[in-house]
Design an enzyme around this catalytic site. Structure first.
Site, PDB file in Angstrom:
ATOM      1  N   THR A 117       0.812  -1.209   0.000  1.00 41.57           N
ATOM      2  CA  THR A 117       0.000   0.000   0.000  1.00 41.57           C
ATOM      3  C   THR A 117       0.849   1.264   0.000  1.00 41.57           C
ATOM      4  OG1 THR A 117      -1.497   1.310   1.389  1.00 41.57           O
ATOM      5  CG2 THR A 117      -0.118  -0.233   2.534  1.00 41.57           C
ATOM      6  N   TYR A 141      -1.859   0.104  10.180  1.00 43.37           N
ATOM      7  CA  TYR A 141      -2.113  -0.571   8.901  1.00 43.37           C
ATOM      8  C   TYR A 141      -0.885  -0.462   7.992  1.00 43.37           C
ATOM      9  CZ  TYR A 141      -3.709  -1.150   4.124  1.00 43.37           C
ATOM     10  OH  TYR A 141      -3.802  -1.539   2.816  1.00 43.37           O
TER      11      TYR A 141
END
Ligand code: UDP
Length: 330
Positions: A117, A141
């Protein structure tokens, strides 16, 4: 030659399964169905319901099906949830990925593709953001994904393993044939929220901050069509099979659109205005995040086919209508 797709019942994973079966590959999906949907998996793929952290199960699937590549999507993806439950996120995204990588190494699976990501960059100092920019995630995350990238980097150095980690920018849109799309009910992503507002599932939507240092004051993002993102995974698989070496690649178009641009596009697709309200900034939002996307084109030979915000939005809206009919019928 079978490809194991973890998280193949999810939004992006289900599109990967479609692309692989469309290309004639044998596919086995490992998914615990915690957030994904069985109906989203192509009937041409085999589904094993289970957890990627279950090493015995993963080893059995790999050896029985002759898996020679793993594409790893399974994981938790909601940034604010990761702030509220960091240990849950490190468990799901990092600890279980470690378990899967270990099985991959023990079973001598040579190729691993990882769903990473742009959150690994945190708040970038400048745009576009290239792969060698500073890595400074600001959420558990982002950290949980970066830790997995590092495990892969170190494992590739130590063992017979080559990997590709793809750092996704803002993924949106749906399969043009209407077979899958973003189906998570508790959506937070801009395009999904705007489409739900267009369809009356929300009475209004918020714009989180209009005082950023950007052309119209709202945040700018690089929205990539899910099918182009998937073609980068297919390219990565071919690259690894062709003897390519491990690497990390941004996945975006290298172009930015503001929150207001996206809302305008949704209004155009839906043919009417939606109730949009000003709201305070959302914690942790970088003003702009645009991919430096040269490497994926140059080294993986990626050629995007769907670089058009209006088309991305039209697909997302069509999928949202489809979901509404599906839910009304249920
Ligand atoms: N955003 C917004 N309203 C919403 C959802 C998102 O204004 O209801 C903004 C958000 O603040 C960010 C951009 O849209 O600037 C993209 O957010 P999204 O959650 O889609 O993706 P992110 O960039 O956070 O991964």
């Amino acid at each position: 030659m079978t490809v194991l797709v973890t998280g193949g019942a999810g939004y992006i994973g289900s599109h990967m399964v479609l692309a692989l079966v469309d290309a004639g590959e044998d596919v086995v999906v490992l998914d615990n169905l915690s957030t994904g949907f069985q109906w989203a998996i192509s009937p041409k793929a085999e589904l094993v319901i289970g957890d990627i952290g279950d090493q015995e199960l993963a080893a059995r699937v790999i050896s029985e099906r002759g898996v020679n590549a793993i594409v790893h999507f399974a994981g938790s993806i909601v940034v604010p949830d990761s702030v509220a439950d960091p240990l849950g996120y490190y468990s799901n995204n990092t600890v279980k990925s470690r378990a899967l990588i270990e099985v991959c190494v023990h079973q001598k699976v040579p190729h691993f593709i990882f769903s990473s990501t742009a959150a690994v960059y945190g708040i970038p100092v400048g745009n576009p953001v290239y792969e060698d920019s500073d890595l400074a995630p600001i959420s558990p995350y982002g950290s949980s994904k970066l830790m997995t990238e590092w495990m892969l980097r170190d494992s590739a150095a130590a063992y017979d393993l080559e990997y590709v980690a793809l750092r996704y920018f803002n993924v949106a849109g749906a399969d043009p044939q209407g077979r899958s799309g973003q189906s998570t009910p508790r959506a937070t992503h801009l395009i999904k929220v705007a489409c739900q507002t267009m369809l009356g599932q929300r009475d209004h939507m918020d714009v989180f901050g209009k005082d950023y240092d950007t052309p119209d004051g709202t945040c700018v993002r690089d929205y990539i069509h899910v099918c182009d993102l998937i073609s980068a995974h297919v390219d990565a698989l071919m690259y690894l099979r062709g003897g390519g070496h491990s690497g990390v690649f941004n996945c975006g178009y290298g172009e930015g659109y503001s929150v207001l641009d996206v809302i305008k596009s949704v209004e155009k697709a839906g043919g009417k205005p939606i109730d949009v309200r000003d709201a305070p900034r959302r914690a942790g939002d970088p003003p702009a995040l645009i991919a430096g996307a040269d490497k994926v084109r140059a080294e993986l030979g990626w050629q995007p086919q769907h670089n058009d915000l209006d088309k991305i939005v039209e697909g997302a809206l069509a999928w949202e209508r489809h979901l509404q009919l599906r839910n009304d019928a249920a």
